[in-house]
Scaffold this active site. Structure first.
Site, mmCIF file in Angstrom:
data_model
loop_
_atom_site.group_PDB
_atom_site.id
_atom_site.type_symbol
_atom_site.label_atom_id
_atom_site.label_comp_id
_atom_site.label_asym_id
_atom_site.label_seq_id
_atom_site.Cartn_x
_atom_site.Cartn_y
_atom_site.Cartn_z
ATOM 1 N N GLY A 227 -4.611 18.132 -8.894
ATOM 2 C CA GLY A 227 -5.924 17.709 -8.389
ATOM 3 C C GLY A 227 -6.337 18.489 -7.151
ATOM 4 N N SER B 1 -3.820 4.398 -4.415
ATOM 5 C CA SER B 1 -5.150 3.931 -3.985
ATOM 6 C C SER B 1 -5.013 2.638 -3.196
ATOM 7 C CB SER B 1 -6.036 3.686 -5.205
ATOM 8 O OG SER B 1 -7.209 3.004 -4.812
ATOM 9 N N TYR C 134 -7.917 1.402 -13.619
ATOM 10 C CA TYR C 134 -7.560 2.290 -12.502
ATOM 11 C C TYR C 134 -6.553 1.607 -11.567
ATOM 12 C CZ TYR C 134 -8.454 5.148 -8.278
ATOM 13 O OH TYR C 134 -8.336 5.943 -7.166
ATOM 14 N N VAL C 135 -6.836 0.359 -11.207
ATOM 15 C CA VAL C 135 -5.948 -0.345 -10.275
ATOM 16 C C VAL C 135 -4.582 -0.600 -10.916
ATOM 17 C CG1 VAL C 135 -5.644 -2.413 -8.865
ATOM 18 C CG2 VAL C 135 -7.902 -1.363 -9.034
ATOM 19 N N ALA C 136 -4.594 -0.908 -12.217
ATOM 20 C CA ALA C 136 -3.315 -1.115 -12.916
ATOM 21 C C ALA C 136 -2.492 0.176 -12.901
ATOM 22 C CB ALA C 136 -3.569 -1.569 -14.357
ATOM 23 N N ILE D 118 -12.220 7.591 1.252
ATOM 24 C CA ILE D 118 -12.180 8.966 1.766
ATOM 25 C C ILE D 118 -13.383 9.741 1.219
ATOM 26 C CG2 ILE D 118 -10.777 11.058 1.964
ATOM 27 C CD1 ILE D 118 -9.378 8.550 3.122
#
Ligand code: NAP
Length: 239
Positions: free
Chosen positions: A13, A129, A142-144, A175
């Site tokens: 990334g 995150s 996403y959170v999982a 950010i």
């Protein structure tokens, strides 16, 4: 071996945002930096790779070894967010987000690991995150995935510590990157960035360089006693 003797870092990334700042910082710190990203990179030795595809990851790691020698530092910053009501979330979208944010870390760590084990020295830093601290509506996939990265980090730290490898996670909060700006433009933040700054204890948005500085420290020899930690860099939000 130490970072001073084998300064080869892979940053996934690294073509944008946080990963890009990390690639710049590690280059400034004197490491040879390779970037694995879907997008072309202006930093370091850039390779076009989908981290969810193991064959692509393995091929890229071999190219890095050929160019710079063994990989000693791996920063997993490639990520993709998503905003969908859970009831409407397709399994395909769930799977893609898990593939990039979690399975990508699995592939990159497994692919780079033999070099670190052989050298009996390594640094792995996973960018998770701050949403993992609190949960986040419409971001269940996403959170999982990011929460699993935190768990993976802790387990790997226990397993790899005796081999001289530290494994830590940095869960960033808020950010200023293309990802955050896109979320604001698409009205996914529940307010503007300015609204969020007013609710952030240090009263500013985070900069990619804030994450890069923490990463730089975790790579250093001075951070050799730090492993298995989830080190929030979030201006006091979600702590
Ligand atoms: P960004 O600017 O969108 O950068 C992410 C980079 O990852 C992009 O260059 C993207 O390429 C690349 N990427 C996406 N999927 C990939 C894949 N399958 N294989 C290889 N590269 C891939 O986002 P960022 O804000 O810097 O985020 C960096 C990391 O921090 C992510 O893991 C993100 O989840 C995490 N994070 C960020 C924040 C924040 O406030 N910004 C907060 C919490 C966590 P494309 O642009 O071509 O897709």
């Amino acid at each position: 071996m130490s970072a001073a003797q084998a300064p080869t870092a892979v940053v996934t990334g690294g073509a944008s945002g946080i990963g890009r700042a990390i690639a710049q910082r590690l280059t400034a710190d004197g490491l040879n930096v390779a970037v694995l990203d879907l997008s072309p990179s202006e930093e370091g030795f850039g390779l076009t790779v989908d981290v969810a595809e193991r064959a692509q990851v393995d091929k890229a790691m071999d190219a890095v070894r050929e160019r710079f020698g063994p990989v000693g530092v791996l920063v997993n910053a490639a990520g993709k967010d998503g905003f969908t009501r859970f009831a409407d979330l397709s399994f395909t979208d769930w799977q893609r987000v898990v593939d990039i944010n979690l399975n990508g870390v699995f592939h990159c760590v497994q692919s780079a690991l033999p070099d670190m084990v052989h050298a009996r020295w390594g640094r792995i830093i996973n960018i998770s995150s701050s949403s993992t601290h609190s949960g986040q509506p419409f971001m269940a996939h996403y959170v999982a995935a990011k929460s699993a990265v935190n768990g993976l980090t802790k387990s790997l730290a226990l397993e790899l510590g005796p081999k001289g490898i530290t494994v830590n996670a940095i869960p960033p909060g808020f950010i200023d990157t293309p990802m955050l700006r896109t979320a604001e433009r698409e009205q996914q933040l529940g307010g503007t960035i300015e609204d969020h700054i007013a609710r952030t204890p240090v009263r500013r948005v985070g900069r990619p360089e804030d994450i890069a500085a923490t990463c730089s420290f975790l790579v250093s020899e001075e951070a050799g006693y730090i492993t298995g930690q989830i080190i929030g860099v979030n201006g006091g939000r979600n702590t």
